[in-house]
Scaffold this motif. Structure first.
Motif, PDB file in Angstrom:
ATOM      1  N   ARG A 183      32.716  34.613 110.738  1.00  0.00           N
ATOM      2  CA  ARG A 183      31.975  33.707 109.863  1.00  0.00           C
ATOM      3  C   ARG A 183      32.158  32.261 110.296  1.00  0.00           C
ATOM      4  N   ARG A 184      33.384  31.916 110.686  1.00  0.00           N
ATOM      5  CA  ARG A 184      33.633  30.539 111.134  1.00  0.00           C
ATOM      6  C   ARG A 184      32.857  30.228 112.410  1.00  0.00           C
ATOM      7  N   VAL A 185      32.781  31.205 113.322  1.00  0.00           N
ATOM      8  CA  VAL A 185      32.057  30.989 114.578  1.00  0.00           C
ATOM      9  C   VAL A 185      30.572  30.782 114.308  1.00  0.00           C
ATOM     10  N   TYR A 186      29.966  31.682 113.523  1.00  0.00           N
ATOM     11  CA  TYR A 186      28.536  31.561 113.237  1.00  0.00           C
ATOM     12  C   TYR A 186      28.233  30.302 112.420  1.00  0.00           C
ATOM     13  N   ALA A 187      29.127  29.941 111.522  1.00  0.00           N
ATOM     14  CA  ALA A 187      28.929  28.710 110.748  1.00  0.00           C
ATOM     15  C   ALA A 187      28.958  27.492 111.660  1.00  0.00           C
ATOM     16  N   ALA A 188      29.854  27.494 112.645  1.00  0.00           N
ATOM     17  CA  ALA A 188      29.928  26.374 113.583  1.00  0.00           C
ATOM     18  C   ALA A 188      28.657  26.283 114.413  1.00  0.00           C
ATOM     19  N   VAL A 189      28.115  27.429 114.821  1.00  0.00           N
ATOM     20  CA  VAL A 189      26.866  27.435 115.588  1.00  0.00           C
ATOM     21  C   VAL A 189      25.723  26.874 114.744  1.00  0.00           C
ATOM     22  N   GLU A 190      25.611  27.355 113.501  1.00  0.00           N
ATOM     23  CA  GLU A 190      24.543  26.856 112.623  1.00  0.00           C
ATOM     24  C   GLU A 190      24.680  25.353 112.394  1.00  0.00           C
ATOM     25  N   SER A 191      25.903  24.893 112.171  1.00  0.00           N
ATOM     26  CA  SER A 191      26.119  23.465 111.930  1.00  0.00           C
ATOM     27  C   SER A 191      25.759  22.643 113.158  1.00  0.00           C
ATOM     28  N   GLY A 192      26.120  23.162 114.345  1.00  0.00           N
ATOM     29  CA  GLY A 192      25.791  22.442 115.569  1.00  0.00           C
ATOM     30  C   GLY A 192      24.300  22.366 115.811  1.00  0.00           C
ATOM     31  N   LEU A 193      23.597  23.489 115.634  1.00  0.00           N
ATOM     32  CA  LEU A 193      22.153  23.497 115.850  1.00  0.00           C
ATOM     33  C   LEU A 193      21.420  22.674 114.790  1.00  0.00           C
ATOM     34  N   ALA A 194      22.015  22.542 113.621  1.00  0.00           N
ATOM     35  CA  ALA A 194      21.393  21.728 112.570  1.00  0.00           C
ATOM     36  C   ALA A 194      21.251  20.278 113.005  1.00  0.00           C
ATOM     37  N   ARG A 195      22.087  19.829 113.931  1.00  0.00           N
ATOM     38  CA  ARG A 195      21.998  18.452 114.428  1.00  0.00           C
ATOM     39  C   ARG A 195      20.759  18.238 115.291  1.00  0.00           C
ATOM     40  N   LEU A 196      20.142  19.341 115.734  1.00  0.00           N
ATOM     41  CA  LEU A 196      18.915  19.264 116.520  1.00  0.00           C
ATOM     42  C   LEU A 196      17.692  19.623 115.681  1.00  0.00           C
ATOM     43  N   THR A 197      17.839  19.635 114.372  1.00  0.00           N
ATOM     44  CA  THR A 197      16.793  20.124 113.469  1.00  0.00           C
ATOM     45  C   THR A 197      16.341  19.003 112.545  1.00  0.00           C
ATOM     46  N   ARG A 199      14.111  19.519 109.976  1.00  0.00           N
ATOM     47  CA  ARG A 199      14.025  20.037 108.617  1.00  0.00           C
ATOM     48  C   ARG A 199      14.317  21.532 108.624  1.00  0.00           C
ATOM     49  N   THR A 200      15.101  21.973 107.655  1.00  0.00           N
ATOM     50  CA  THR A 200      15.310  23.388 107.410  1.00  0.00           C
ATOM     51  C   THR A 200      14.501  23.778 106.176  1.00  0.00           C
ATOM     52  N   ILE A 201      13.679  24.804 106.311  1.00  0.00           N
ATOM     53  CA  ILE A 201      12.931  25.326 105.170  1.00  0.00           C
ATOM     54  C   ILE A 201      13.639  26.579 104.685  1.00  0.00           C
ATOM     55  N   ALA A 202      14.169  26.536 103.488  1.00  0.00           N
ATOM     56  CA  ALA A 202      14.802  27.694 102.866  1.00  0.00           C
ATOM     57  C   ALA A 202      13.784  28.380 101.970  1.00  0.00           C
ATOM     58  N   VAL A 203      13.900  29.690 101.839  1.00  0.00           N
ATOM     59  CA  VAL A 203      12.942  30.431 101.022  1.00  0.00           C
ATOM     60  C   VAL A 203      13.513  30.819  99.668  1.00  0.00           C
ATOM     61  N   SER A 204      14.744  30.398  99.373  1.00  0.00           N
ATOM     62  CA  SER A 204      15.333  30.642  98.055  1.00  0.00           C
ATOM     63  C   SER A 204      16.392  29.584  97.781  1.00  0.00           C
ATOM     64  N   ALA A 205      16.683  29.364  96.494  1.00  0.00           N
ATOM     65  CA  ALA A 205      17.699  28.384  96.119  1.00  0.00           C
ATOM     66  C   ALA A 205      19.081  28.745  96.667  1.00  0.00           C
ATOM     67  N   PRO A 206      19.512  30.017  96.626  1.00  0.00           N
ATOM     68  CA  PRO A 206      20.806  30.344  97.222  1.00  0.00           C
ATOM     69  C   PRO A 206      20.866  30.037  98.717  1.00  0.00           C
ATOM     70  N   GLU A 207      19.742  30.167  99.405  1.00  0.00           N
ATOM     71  CA  GLU A 207      19.728  29.817 100.831  1.00  0.00           C
ATOM     72  C   GLU A 207      19.886  28.311 101.010  1.00  0.00           C
ATOM     73  N   VAL A 208      19.283  27.526 100.127  1.00  0.00           N
ATOM     74  CA  VAL A 208      19.493  26.078 100.153  1.00  0.00           C
ATOM     75  C   VAL A 208      20.969  25.766  99.955  1.00  0.00           C
ATOM     76  N   GLU A 209      21.575  26.361  98.944  1.00  0.00           N
ATOM     77  CA  GLU A 209      22.979  26.093  98.635  1.00  0.00           C
ATOM     78  C   GLU A 209      23.889  26.507  99.790  1.00  0.00           C
ATOM     79  N   HIS A 210      23.551  27.603 100.454  1.00  0.00           N
ATOM     80  CA  HIS A 210      24.351  28.041 101.596  1.00  0.00           C
ATOM     81  C   HIS A 210      24.225  27.041 102.748  1.00  0.00           C
ATOM     82  N   GLY A 211      23.008  26.534 102.965  1.00  0.00           N
ATOM     83  CA  GLY A 211      22.828  25.525 104.001  1.00  0.00           C
ATOM     84  C   GLY A 211      23.615  24.266 103.717  1.00  0.00           C
ATOM     85  N   LEU A 212      23.635  23.838 102.472  1.00  0.00           N
ATOM     86  CA  LEU A 212      24.431  22.662 102.106  1.00  0.00           C
ATOM     87  C   LEU A 212      25.909  22.914 102.368  1.00  0.00           C
ATOM     88  N   ALA A 213      26.375  24.145 102.076  1.00  0.00           N
ATOM     89  CA  ALA A 213      27.779  24.484 102.324  1.00  0.00           C
ATOM     90  C   ALA A 213      28.110  24.470 103.811  1.00  0.00           C
TER      91      ALA A 213
END
Length: 486
Positions: A183-197, A199-213
């Motif tokens: 989980r830590r590895v995949y979270a680090a990858v998502e966080s790193g790629l977010a710097r090249l993004t 806008r992230t479009i989430a399709v549900s509120a829990p997905e938004v909250e997970h992205g914020l986390a």
């Protein structure tokens, strides 16, 4: 049928149209009023370009990308769809083969699901396809879908796209089965790629909250819920009659159905355990004289169990059906489209371990099926507990698939089978509730997110991690809590 728009012809790695494919046009709907900042009419504004990238061309992600590809040209966008062949869901190829009728172009990339050396080739193929589509220029928006598609889009953005958008369709880090180190590895990858993004479009509120986390700035996340082509009452009734006739369902039968990919995330093993519990309960009622000799529900019909889907766990599912003695109790449909089989269901059973906002739930509501589901992800934003279906939560520290979860799901299903009047009322409410998830609403709100990027002062790719100042509001506020009842 939508008219074709002036876009480039099919690109490298063209997708040919196999013979005798069944047309699947999108039904036009009135525009929903909730769309934020709608674009001017296509005739009043210059056309802009978007490339949609999807490796996981199956299930909800594949349906979502195709809906965008077919609908955005009518809103003034030139569209390129790029996908990886080999993981197409049932019906995906048929829809892609009709791309010219909807006015979008198609290309493919050679990548697999897991990260590997082929991804380098995939990035190069994606950049080449975009350059050919855009005539050597950059596309206005590059929109990646699911983990692999999102990674390819963000790695290919330099010189190819002015803005990059990412839709996770359920972050992999949302999986409860993922261990802490992974989980830590995949979270680090998502966080790193977010710097090249941008806008992230989430399709549900829990997905938004997970992205914020994960550390994604709130200004860079927009909520756009999934949408479907809604059926009229007449079309829903016709589809129900056709689907039930195809399954040999008698008028009084109650059909309890599961539809999903046979994989760990969707937990088909839990669905089979529920089917087993339901059939055992029916047998017990026969012994007590509360059901007919054939396991009949009140009203004279039988309770039928249907499992629709295929996937990597198919062999395990087959063995489990035999081990539980369900060969005669469960009808298994390995190749099935939701629109073809879900209308036959009276009760739709979903047993997923994690989700964002599954299309199958929306399709069930549209067909008037009552949803009995595990309470995961954004499902609670689609199902009104006790009115359009039932949400069953796994108790804290209880293993997934434990007796408590199976019993709770089975109890809801059996109660619905035994109450025809209450079932009919809930089915009517489910149909009414589906109107809140219109496809045109999703298309307009997605285009509004693209448009809003025009007003961002900072390019996320040029200034990684820098805050983005906006002059427009997000496409939709982050809704916390469940929707109002229909």
């Amino acid at each position: 049928m939508p008219s074709a728009s002036p876009v480039p012809s099919v690109l490298s790695d063209p997708v040919g149209a196999p013979p005798a494919l069944r047309p699947t046009p999108v039904t036009p709907l009135p525009l929903a009023p909730r769309a934020a900042a709608p674009r001017p009419a296509a005739s009043d504004a210059p056309r802009r370009s978007v490339a949609l990238v999807c490796e996981a061309a199956s299930g909800g992600a594949g349906k979502h990308v195709l809906d965008l590809a077919e609908g955005l040209p009518a809103l003034g966008w030139d569209v390129l769809l790029v996908y990886a062949p080999g993981r197409e869901g049932h019906g995906f190829r048929e829809r892609v083969a009709r791309h010219a009728a909807y006015g979008y172009a198609v290309a493919t990339v050679d990548v697999g699901r897991a990260p590997g050396p082929r991804d380098v080739v995939g990035v190069w193929q994606l950049r080449r396809a975009i350059r050919r589509f855009a005539g050597g220029r950059r596309v206005d928006v590059l929109h990646g879908h699911s983990s692999k598609g999102g990674a390819l889009a963000r790695l290919a953005r330099a010189g190819c796209a002015r803005r990059v958008v990412y839709t996770p369709h359920a972050y992999y880090t949302m999986s409860p089965a993922l261990g802490a180190p992974a989980r830590r590895v995949y979270a680090a990858v998502e966080s790193g790629l977010a710097r090249l993004t941008d806008r992230t479009i989430a399709v549900s509120a829990p997905e938004v909250e997970h992205g914020l986390a994960l550390g994604i700035p709130s200004a860079r996340i927009a909520l756009v819920e999934n949408g479907i082509a809604l059926w009229s009452a007449e079309e829903a009734a016709r589809r129900r009659a056709d689907a039930r006739a195809a399954l040999g369902v008698a008028p009084g039968d109650v059909v309890v159905g599961y539809l999903g990919r046979l994989a760990a995330q969707k937990a088909p093993d839990l669905a089979l355990a529920v089917f087993h519990a339901v059939t055992a309960q029916r047998a017990a009622e026969r012994q007590l004289g509360r059901a007919g000799a054939r396991g009949e529900a009140p009203g004279g019909g039988r309770v039928r169990c249907v499992l629709a889907g295929d996937g990597p766990d198919a062999a395990t599912v087959r063995a489990m059906i035999a081990g539980l003695g369900l060969e005669d109790a469960v009808t298994w449909l390995p190749a099935a489209l939701g629109a073809d089989v879900i209308p036959a269901f009276d009760v739709f059973l979903m047993t997923s371990r994690y989700e964002s906002a599954p299309y199958t739930v929306l399709e069930a509501l549209n067909a008037g099926a009552i949803v009995v589901t595990t309470d995961v992800g954004g499902v609670a934003s689609c199902v009104v507990d006790g009115r359009t279906g039932y949400l069953v939560a796994s108790p804290p520290n209880v293993p997934w698939g434990a007796t408590q979860v199976v019993s709770a799901l089975a109890a809801r299903v059996v109660a619905l089978c035994n109450a025809p009047d209450a079932r009919a009322a809930m089915q009517a409410r489910a149909r009414a509730h589906a109107a809140r998830f219109a496809l045109d609403d999703m298309l307009r709100r997605t285009a509004a997110v693209y448009d809003a990027l025009e007003y961002d002062v900072v390019d996320a790719g040029a200034a990684a991690g820098a805050p983005v100042r906006r002059t427009t509001e997000p496409a939709a506020p982050v809704a916390r809590g469940r929707r109002e009842a229909a």
